[in-house]
Design a protein around this motif. Structure first.
Motif, mmCIF file in Angstrom:
data_model
loop_
_atom_site.group_PDB
_atom_site.id
_atom_site.type_symbol
_atom_site.label_atom_id
_atom_site.label_comp_id
_atom_site.label_asym_id
_atom_site.label_seq_id
_atom_site.Cartn_x
_atom_site.Cartn_y
_atom_site.Cartn_z
ATOM 1 N N ALA A 48 0.842 -1.199 0.000
ATOM 2 C CA ALA A 48 0.000 0.000 0.000
ATOM 3 C C ALA A 48 0.878 1.251 0.000
ATOM 4 N N GLU A 49 0.326 2.360 -0.468
ATOM 5 C CA GLU A 49 1.088 3.611 -0.539
ATOM 6 C C GLU A 49 0.219 4.795 -0.155
ATOM 7 N N ASP A 50 0.770 5.653 0.668
ATOM 8 C CA ASP A 50 0.193 6.957 0.963
ATOM 9 C C ASP A 50 1.368 7.881 1.200
ATOM 10 N N ARG A 51 1.745 8.640 0.188
ATOM 11 C CA ARG A 51 2.998 9.396 0.207
ATOM 12 C C ARG A 51 4.155 8.423 0.491
ATOM 13 N N GLN A 52 4.936 8.646 1.533
ATOM 14 C CA GLN A 52 6.050 7.741 1.800
ATOM 15 C C GLN A 52 5.645 6.570 2.674
ATOM 16 N N PHE A 53 4.413 6.569 3.164
ATOM 17 C CA PHE A 53 3.986 5.570 4.140
ATOM 18 C C PHE A 53 3.421 4.315 3.472
ATOM 19 N N GLY A 54 3.393 3.222 4.235
ATOM 20 C CA GLY A 54 2.810 1.974 3.774
ATOM 21 C C GLY A 54 1.304 2.006 3.904
ATOM 22 N N GLY A 55 0.683 2.916 3.218
ATOM 23 C CA GLY A 55 -0.751 3.143 3.336
ATOM 24 C C GLY A 55 -1.042 4.259 4.314
ATOM 25 N N SER A 56 -2.304 4.653 4.393
ATOM 26 C CA SER A 56 -2.718 5.714 5.304
ATOM 27 C C SER A 56 -2.497 5.293 6.755
ATOM 28 N N ASP A 57 -2.525 6.262 7.658
ATOM 29 C CA ASP A 57 -2.438 5.942 9.084
ATOM 30 C C ASP A 57 -3.534 4.967 9.480
ATOM 31 N N GLU A 58 -4.732 5.184 8.933
ATOM 32 C CA GLU A 58 -5.869 4.326 9.284
ATOM 33 C C GLU A 58 -5.638 2.887 8.808
ATOM 34 N N LEU A 59 -5.101 2.737 7.608
ATOM 35 C CA LEU A 59 -4.845 1.389 7.081
ATOM 36 C C LEU A 59 -3.762 0.690 7.890
ATOM 37 N N ARG A 60 -2.680 1.391 8.172
ATOM 38 C CA ARG A 60 -1.585 0.773 8.923
ATOM 39 C C ARG A 60 -2.046 0.414 10.334
ATOM 40 N N THR A 61 -2.857 1.268 10.935
ATOM 41 C CA THR A 61 -3.395 0.987 12.264
ATOM 42 C C THR A 61 -4.267 -0.258 12.249
ATOM 43 N N ARG A 87 3.093 7.930 14.460
ATOM 44 C CA ARG A 87 1.831 8.521 14.002
ATOM 45 C C ARG A 87 0.634 7.666 14.386
ATOM 46 N N ILE A 88 0.828 6.359 14.570
ATOM 47 C CA ILE A 88 -0.312 5.466 14.803
ATOM 48 C C ILE A 88 -0.319 4.835 16.198
ATOM 49 N N LEU A 89 0.721 5.047 16.981
ATOM 50 C CA LEU A 89 0.840 4.347 18.264
ATOM 51 C C LEU A 89 -0.353 4.578 19.183
ATOM 52 N N ASP A 90 -0.831 5.807 19.251
ATOM 53 C CA ASP A 90 -1.910 6.124 20.197
ATOM 54 C C ASP A 90 -3.265 5.600 19.738
ATOM 55 N N GLN A 91 -3.353 5.096 18.511
ATOM 56 C CA GLN A 91 -4.610 4.546 18.021
ATOM 57 C C GLN A 91 -4.686 3.021 18.188
ATOM 58 N N ILE A 92 -3.601 2.400 18.653
ATOM 59 C CA ILE A 92 -3.567 0.947 18.793
ATOM 60 C C ILE A 92 -4.130 0.544 20.157
ATOM 61 N N ASP A 93 -4.985 -0.480 20.168
ATOM 62 C CA ASP A 93 -5.519 -1.062 21.399
ATOM 63 C C ASP A 93 -4.685 -2.307 21.727
ATOM 64 N N PHE A 94 -3.917 -2.230 22.803
ATOM 65 C CA PHE A 94 -3.013 -3.312 23.161
ATOM 66 C C PHE A 94 -3.618 -4.274 24.195
ATOM 67 N N SER A 95 -4.914 -4.143 24.483
ATOM 68 C CA SER A 95 -5.497 -4.927 25.576
ATOM 69 C C SER A 95 -5.444 -6.432 25.302
ATOM 70 N N ARG A 96 -5.760 -6.861 24.087
ATOM 71 C CA ARG A 96 -5.703 -8.292 23.782
ATOM 72 C C ARG A 96 -4.263 -8.795 23.783
ATOM 73 N N LEU A 97 -3.344 -7.961 23.344
ATOM 74 C CA LEU A 97 -1.933 -8.355 23.366
ATOM 75 C C LEU A 97 -1.459 -8.534 24.801
ATOM 76 N N GLN A 98 -1.929 -7.686 25.711
ATOM 77 C CA GLN A 98 -1.555 -7.839 27.112
ATOM 78 C C GLN A 98 -2.095 -9.143 27.695
ATOM 79 N N GLN A 99 -3.286 -9.545 27.250
ATOM 80 C CA GLN A 99 -3.869 -10.797 27.736
ATOM 81 C C GLN A 99 -3.183 -12.012 27.137
ATOM 82 N N ASN A 100 -2.783 -11.902 25.862
ATOM 83 C CA ASN A 100 -2.128 -13.009 25.160
ATOM 84 C C ASN A 100 -0.928 -12.469 24.388
ATOM 85 N N PRO A 101 0.192 -12.241 25.093
ATOM 86 C CA PRO A 101 1.359 -11.633 24.455
ATOM 87 C C PRO A 101 1.911 -12.481 23.310
ATOM 88 N N LYS A 102 2.414 -11.795 22.305
ATOM 89 C CA LYS A 102 3.091 -12.442 21.179
ATOM 90 C C LYS A 102 4.280 -11.562 20.787
#
Length: 298
Positions: A48-61, A87-102
């Motif tokens: 994916a492409e959005d300027r220099q990014f691998g897609g938009s912030d929403e897509l990467r999130t 740019r996307i860190l604050d939009q990620i929900d890490f709750s499931r990762l905390q319950q089942n780390p990978k």
């Protein structure tokens, strides 16, 4: 608690958290992962492409989120670095990762994410990424990632450096790209440096800027209470028309000398082919002697 080791047949996901990358560019990395017996799932952000990014912030999130939340995927690997993770860190929900780390894997711009995960008590891997894998000169970096993912013992020995500061320390390992560490100060991803074995690396920076960032960290008290310091590779360094006049090693010593903890220089971590995997958040023993330095994860 150490994360569970991967097994042959496990699925791993590849996503773009930062700069764009094409599927062809990571083909050698994908093939290497598959040769380890892993099933590779390519995220929608790859290609994916959005300027220099691998897609938009929403897509990467969204792409990263579904990889984190999918219980079938045992590790999520960033395809490459660049810029864009913060740019996307604050939009990620890490709750499931905390319950089942990978495992979450990456370096460079991914430093911000690795620090964020460490704050949540989740181990992660500062290690090579698919864009860089599967080349003749990356065999050591690739093998170190495989060993870490599959739960094999990890210890590294490096030759002595004339500016090393001798000593021993046993503490959790933290760190990554120096400029990113400075970028996340006073955010939710910021690190508590006290009692940590800190490792640092960077690429393409000016000597004066390395000095400026270390001055900032020192003035905040971040460098005084470390358990140890591992200085990795600072590559493609730049200078001004009027030279700064100090090497990276000399800059580090100016701001860290006198604190009494061991300092190891020229460790093979950073933007180099031999970028050895480090388990961020795991306790390790650092020993710096006249004969060299050893870092062993416990």
């Amino acid at each position: 608690m150490n994360l569970p080791a991967l097994q042959k047949g496990d699925a791993v996901g590849i996503v773009c958290l930062a700069k764009k990358v094409s599927p062809d560019e990571i083909l050698a990395g994908v093939q290497l992962l598959e040769s380890w017996g892993l099933r590779v799932i390519i995220g929608q952000s790859v290609g994916a492409e959005d300027r220099q990014f691998g897609g938009s912030d929403e897509l990467r999130t969204a792409d990263f989120q579904q990889m984190l939340d999918n219980p079938e995927i045992k590790a999520v690997i960033s395809a490459r670095g660049g810029y864009g993770t913060t740019r996307i860190l604050d939009q990620i929900d890490f709750s499931r990762l905390q319950q089942n780390p990978k495992w979450v894997v990456g370096f460079s711009d991914i430093t911000a994410l690795l620090c964020h995960l460490q704050n949540l008590g989740i181990e992660c891997l500062h290690a090579t990424m698919p864009l860089l894998m599967g080349q003749p000169d990356t065999a050591a970096a690739d093998e170190s990632l495989r060993k870490a993912l599959f739960g094999e013992p990890i210890s590294y020995t490096v030759p002595a450096h004339p500016l090393n500061q001798l000593g021993t320390a046993t503490a959790p390992v933290a760190g990554g790209n120096l400029i990113l560490l400075d970028t996340i100060v006073n955010t939710a991803s910021d690190l508590n440096y006290n009692g940590k074995i800190l490792f640092l690396e960077d690429v393409g920076e000016y000597y004066y800027n390395i000095d400026r960032v270390l001055v900032h960290l020192r003035r905040m008290g971040r460098l005084s209470q470390l358990a140890g310091l591992v200085v990795g590779q600072f590559t493609e360094m730049q200078d001004n028309a009027v030279p700064f006049g100090k090497t990276v090693e000399e800059i580090v010593l100016e701001h860290c000398a006198g604190y009494g903890y061991p300092i190891c220089f020229n460790f093979p971590v950073g933007h180099v082919p031999r970028n050895l995997a480090l388990v961020v958040g795991r306790e390790a023993a650092l020993e710096v002697t006249p004969e060299g330095a050893r870092l062993e994860f416990l």
